[in-house]
Write an enzyme that holds these catalytic residues in place. Structure first.
Site, PDB file in Angstrom:
ATOM      1  CE  LYS A 137      -3.494   2.343   2.844  1.00 54.55           C
ATOM      2  NZ  LYS A 137      -4.420   2.754   1.800  1.00 54.55           N
ATOM      3  CB  THR A 169      -3.605   7.045   2.450  1.00 55.06           C
ATOM      4  OG1 THR A 169      -4.825   6.958   3.192  1.00 55.06           O
ATOM      5  CG2 THR A 169      -2.930   8.382   2.705  1.00 55.06           C
ATOM      6  CD  GLU A 221      -5.617   3.118  -0.956  1.00 47.76           C
ATOM      7  OE1 GLU A 221      -5.353   2.333  -0.025  1.00 47.76           O
ATOM      8  OE2 GLU A 221      -5.921   4.303  -0.770  1.00 47.76           O
TER       9      GLU A 221
END
Length: 103
Positions: A21, A24, A74
């Site tokens: 990841k 954000t 993500e």
């Protein structure tokens, strides 16, 4: 103890720590971060610190313009990403993408 600068749901902790990841997506309340910022990261559930990240870039996006690249960054499918964003930020369309790397 120092306060955390940003929090993530605990379910994302391992993906962040392993580099799966790398972005954000946040609402306007967290649109102030900029490239070069070094942030303490905690878990949303208990505010426990788990790493430090450096912001490597920022951009804006709408729910409709989220794409496969965002989903890959993500570590989820595009449908899942859109569902998660809609659950976290109901009735919002404008978002802020924060690109980061773990330090």
């Amino acid at each position: 103890m120092q306060p955390n600068d940003i929090t993530f749901f605990q379910r994302f902790q391992n993906d962040i720590l392993t580099g799966r990841k790398t972005i954000t997506i946040r609402d306007a309340s967290e649109s102030h971060f900029k490239a070069g910022d070094v942030l303490r990261v905690g878990r949303f559930e208990d505010d426990g610190y788990f790493c430090t990240i450096e912001v490597t870039g920022t951009s804006t996006v709408t729910l409709d313009t989220l794409n496969e690249k965002h989903a890959q960054q993500e570590n989820m499918s595009l449908d899942e990403l859109k569902r998660v964003i809609a659950e976290i930020y109901p009735n919002q369309m404008q978002f802020y993408v924060i690109d980061f790397k773990c330090l």
